[in-house]
Design a protein around this motif. Structure first.
Motif, PDB file in Angstrom:
ATOM      1  N   THR A 321       0.814  -1.225   0.000  1.00 36.69           N
ATOM      2  CA  THR A 321       0.000   0.000   0.000  1.00 36.69           C
ATOM      3  C   THR A 321       0.845   1.271   0.000  1.00 36.69           C
ATOM      4  O   THR A 321       0.312   2.349  -0.277  1.00 36.69           O
ATOM      5  CB  THR A 321      -0.941   0.023   1.221  1.00 36.69           C
ATOM      6  OG1 THR A 321      -0.166  -0.140   2.416  1.00 36.69           O
ATOM      7  CG2 THR A 321      -1.965  -1.093   1.131  1.00 36.69           C
ATOM      8  N   THR A 322       2.140   1.144   0.295  1.00 32.42           N
ATOM      9  CA  THR A 322       3.002   2.335   0.249  1.00 32.42           C
ATOM     10  C   THR A 322       3.157   2.840  -1.185  1.00 32.42           C
ATOM     11  O   THR A 322       3.584   3.976  -1.399  1.00 32.42           O
ATOM     12  CB  THR A 322       4.390   2.041   0.841  1.00 32.42           C
ATOM     13  OG1 THR A 322       5.016   0.972   0.115  1.00 32.42           O
ATOM     14  CG2 THR A 322       4.279   1.638   2.306  1.00 32.42           C
ATOM     15  N   GLN A 323       2.821   1.986  -2.164  1.00 32.17           N
ATOM     16  CA  GLN A 323       2.882   2.379  -3.576  1.00 32.17           C
ATOM     17  C   GLN A 323       1.555   2.953  -4.062  1.00 32.17           C
ATOM     18  O   GLN A 323       1.450   3.386  -5.206  1.00 32.17           O
ATOM     19  CB  GLN A 323       3.269   1.167  -4.448  1.00 32.17           C
ATOM     20  CG  GLN A 323       4.578   0.501  -4.052  1.00 32.17           C
ATOM     21  CD  GLN A 323       5.751   1.462  -4.086  1.00 32.17           C
ATOM     22  OE1 GLN A 323       5.919   2.218  -5.046  1.00 32.17           O
ATOM     23  NE2 GLN A 323       6.555   1.455  -3.026  1.00 32.17           N
ATOM     24  N   TRP A 324       0.548   2.934  -3.224  1.00 35.75           N
ATOM     25  CA  TRP A 324      -0.759   3.464  -3.594  1.00 35.75           C
ATOM     26  C   TRP A 324      -0.758   4.991  -3.465  1.00 35.75           C
ATOM     27  O   TRP A 324       0.096   5.563  -2.777  1.00 35.75           O
ATOM     28  CB  TRP A 324      -1.838   2.884  -2.686  1.00 35.75           C
ATOM     29  CG  TRP A 324      -2.200   1.457  -3.004  1.00 35.75           C
ATOM     30  CD1 TRP A 324      -1.570   0.622  -3.882  1.00 35.75           C
ATOM     31  CD2 TRP A 324      -3.272   0.693  -2.432  1.00 35.75           C
ATOM     32  NE1 TRP A 324      -2.172  -0.607  -3.896  1.00 35.75           N
ATOM     33  CE2 TRP A 324      -3.227  -0.596  -3.017  1.00 35.75           C
ATOM     34  CE3 TRP A 324      -4.257   0.969  -1.478  1.00 35.75           C
ATOM     35  CZ2 TRP A 324      -4.129  -1.596  -2.681  1.00 35.75           C
ATOM     36  CZ3 TRP A 324      -5.167  -0.025  -1.143  1.00 35.75           C
ATOM     37  CH2 TRP A 324      -5.105  -1.298  -1.743  1.00 35.75           C
ATOM     38  N   PRO A 325      -1.716   5.668  -4.102  1.00 38.10           N
ATOM     39  CA  PRO A 325      -1.828   7.122  -3.949  1.00 38.10           C
ATOM     40  C   PRO A 325      -2.019   7.505  -2.472  1.00 38.10           C
ATOM     41  O   PRO A 325      -2.570   6.731  -1.682  1.00 38.10           O
ATOM     42  CB  PRO A 325      -3.074   7.474  -4.768  1.00 38.10           C
ATOM     43  CG  PRO A 325      -3.199   6.361  -5.759  1.00 38.10           C
ATOM     44  CD  PRO A 325      -2.698   5.142  -5.073  1.00 38.10           C
ATOM     45  N   VAL A 326      -1.579   8.704  -2.127  1.00 37.66           N
ATOM     46  CA  VAL A 326      -1.662   9.181  -0.739  1.00 37.66           C
ATOM     47  C   VAL A 326      -3.111   9.171  -0.249  1.00 37.66           C
ATOM     48  O   VAL A 326      -3.381   8.868   0.924  1.00 37.66           O
ATOM     49  CB  VAL A 326      -1.066  10.599  -0.622  1.00 37.66           C
ATOM     50  CG1 VAL A 326      -1.281  11.158   0.780  1.00 37.66           C
ATOM     51  CG2 VAL A 326       0.418  10.580  -0.964  1.00 37.66           C
ATOM     52  N   PHE A 327      -4.054   9.474  -1.138  1.00 36.65           N
ATOM     53  CA  PHE A 327      -5.471   9.498  -0.756  1.00 36.65           C
ATOM     54  C   PHE A 327      -5.914   8.135  -0.235  1.00 36.65           C
ATOM     55  O   PHE A 327      -6.569   8.031   0.822  1.00 36.65           O
ATOM     56  CB  PHE A 327      -6.338   9.902  -1.953  1.00 36.65           C
ATOM     57  CG  PHE A 327      -7.813   9.848  -1.670  1.00 36.65           C
ATOM     58  CD1 PHE A 327      -8.451  10.884  -0.988  1.00 36.65           C
ATOM     59  CD2 PHE A 327      -8.571   8.752  -2.070  1.00 36.65           C
ATOM     60  CE1 PHE A 327      -9.807  10.822  -0.720  1.00 36.65           C
ATOM     61  CE2 PHE A 327      -9.932   8.688  -1.803  1.00 36.65           C
ATOM     62  CZ  PHE A 327     -10.546   9.732  -1.129  1.00 36.65           C
ATOM     63  N   SER A 328      -5.546   7.066  -0.932  1.00 39.02           N
ATOM     64  CA  SER A 328      -5.935   5.714  -0.517  1.00 39.02           C
ATOM     65  C   SER A 328      -5.249   5.323   0.783  1.00 39.02           C
ATOM     66  O   SER A 328      -5.855   4.699   1.667  1.00 39.02           O
ATOM     67  CB  SER A 328      -5.578   4.699  -1.614  1.00 39.02           C
ATOM     68  OG  SER A 328      -6.372   4.892  -2.755  1.00 39.02           O
ATOM     69  N   GLN A 329      -3.980   5.713   0.920  1.00 37.48           N
ATOM     70  CA  GLN A 329      -3.263   5.422   2.164  1.00 37.48           C
ATOM     71  C   GLN A 329      -3.910   6.144   3.348  1.00 37.48           C
ATOM     72  O   GLN A 329      -4.030   5.581   4.441  1.00 37.48           O
ATOM     73  CB  GLN A 329      -1.800   5.845   2.037  1.00 37.48           C
ATOM     74  CG  GLN A 329      -0.988   5.015   1.053  1.00 37.48           C
ATOM     75  CD  GLN A 329       0.488   5.392   1.076  1.00 37.48           C
ATOM     76  OE1 GLN A 329       1.122   5.413   2.127  1.00 37.48           O
ATOM     77  NE2 GLN A 329       1.041   5.700  -0.084  1.00 37.48           N
TER      78      GLN A 329
END
Length: 478
Positions: A321-329
């Motif tokens: 999840t660290t590769q996901w967009p900041v919004f999703s994190q």
């Protein structure tokens, strides 16, 4: 304070945990691991002998009030965690005691955070013990003791209140002891059902047991560094995602379904909001991460699993999840705070407590706008007692205060503010992973001894919901 009764209850718990240690010894013999004789034999003897020493004479005064219940629970969890860490140290698989303690506390509190970087190199018996601590900690070690022993009903109720998560605890039936038995029977049945479903997916029996135990406790310990992503199987992922969501539901509702009181189950506001959050967050994150995956279906697969794992505080992962967009994190971070339902094996602040806090806030806002307005906080269409509202708000304030204190200490380490915040949040909410170095593909091994010690306390605070641990150190002789 009735110290003799506290020691007596601790002794009962030590004996039960000691007997559970026979299981990893059996696993070790099956897989030809000779070290289990000493690795688990020594802690087993310590638990059994200490347990018998504490229960040799039953106290004449067997009265237990709230403070004794809280202190018994807190002392027992600290004791079994301290002794439960010894197999890792004695076997040499986790040489440093603070690391072994962190791993064990993470197991019993069903947090799932780990200091291990090479999980695959661990012996089968130690891997089994890691997941077994999840299963024991999920419903609660003391709950198991209460389910099998005959005890004073008022005493049982005080201890159930101390160990069960959520704003309040009530009886399913007239006797608290029988309530504990019903809850554990449901817990065992759902665990067994998950094992069967995983077997249909082609997993070896050992793998099924390991992941079912971790799912049941909503813990997240896996046999592989890549967690559930190791199998790369949609079927396995969906089975585990569905079951961890089921373990995040208040177990009282399953009892209502069994006795055919469907209206009590389906009108539960907390469960409706819980599943609503899962559906809403899954849809939003799916749209946000679609460009990172091969189409909508693939994005939905990973989004649903990670949302389920996060809101239930399980900590399993199929994606980094660290590769996901900041919004999703950020959305996942908010779900960590919310958590699952009260009376479940999940962590977090609990959906019902969040609902009560929000409704209380809106009620106060109405008073500000119109001082003559008559407003009440309701759950499931019924007014919520003022003590419950005060307790929920007080818990939220205390939670944030302790979180800030922990953050100050952990921030002394070399990590960024985002990583430090996520480390504290994930431990206090018993999640398992955070962001950056503490993400799904990271670990907590690089932290200092001080930070690991603080996070161990945070995990216990989160699992026991603060008050038992505070009572242990703040209580005075009555």
């Amino acid at each position: 304070m009735n110290y003799r009764m506290i020691l007596y209850m601790m002794g009962q718990i030590f004996k039960v945990v000691g007997l559970f240690m026979l299981l990893p010894i059996l696993v070790g013999f099956i897989y030809g691991e000779s070290h289990v004789v000493t690795s688990f034999g020594i802690p087993l003897l310590i638990l059994i002998f200490t347990g018998f020493a504490f229960t040799l004479r039953k106290p004449k005064d067997n009265s237990v009030y709230s403070v004794e219940g809280f202190v018994s629970v807190a002392s027992s969890w600290i004791g079994v965690s301290a002794i439960g860490a010894l197999p890792f140290v004695i076997s040499g698989e986790i040489p440093k005691y603070i690391d072994a303690l962190f791993e064990t506390v993470s197991g019993f509190t069903t947090t799932g955070s780990t200091i291990l970087s090479d999980i695959e190199s661990m012996s089968r018996s130690c891997l089994f013990w890691r997941s077994l601590t999840h299963w024991m900690g999920g419903m609660g070690i003391l709950m198991f003791v209460l389910a099998i022993m005959s005890s004073n009903d008022s005493r049982t109720m005080h201890m159930m209140r101390a160990e069960c998560a959520g704003p309040n605890v009530g009886r399913l039936v007239s006797k608290s002891k029988f309530s504990a038995r019903i809850l554990y029977a449901i817990y065992i049945a759902i665990t067994a059902l998950e094992i069967v479903f995983l077997l249909f997916g082609g997993l070896p029996f050992y793998d099924c047991v390991i992941h079912a135990f971790s799912s049941a406790g909503t813990g997240g310990f896996s046999m592989y560094s890549a967690s559930i992503g190791h199998y790369n199987s949609v079927y396995i992922e969906m089975v585990i995602a569905v079951f961890i969501l089921l373990f995040g539901v208040n177990f009282n509702l399953y009892y209502y379904l069994i006795i055919r009181k469907f209206s009590l189950a389906f009108k539960n506001e907390e469960v409706r909001v819980y599943f609503g959050l899962v559906i809403g967050a899954t849809a939003i994150i799916t749209l946000n991460i679609m460009k990172l995956y091969d189409g909508f279906a693939d994005a939905l697969r990973h989004s649903f699993f990670m949302v389920s794992s996060t809101i239930t505080s399980t900590g399993f992962a199929t994606a980094d999840t660290t590769q996901w967009p900041v919004f999703s994190q950020t959305l996942l971070l908010l779900l960590m705070f919310v958590g699952s339902c009260a009376g479940s094996t999940g962590g977090g602040m609990k959906v019902s407590r969040i609902l009560i806090i929000f409704k209380s806030g809106f009620k106060e806002l109405k008073y500000v706008i119109n001082p003559r307005a008559v407003a009440t906080v309701k759950m499931d269409g019924k007014p919520v007692d003022k003590d419950v509202i005060r307790g929920a708000v007080s818990y939220g304030v205390l939670f944030m205060l302790l979180l800030c204190c922990s953050l100050l200490i952990v921030s002394l380490d070399k990590y960024s503010i985002e990583e430090s915040v996520s480390a504290v949040i994930t431990c206090m909410n018993n999640i398992g992973f955070g962001v950056g170095a503490f993400g799904p593909n990271g670990g907590f091994g690089g932290l200092s001894t001080l930070s690991k010690s603080v996070l161990c306390v945070d995990m216990l605070l989160g699992r026991l919901e603060i008050y038992p641990l505070i009572m242990l150190f703040a209580s005075k002789r009555r």
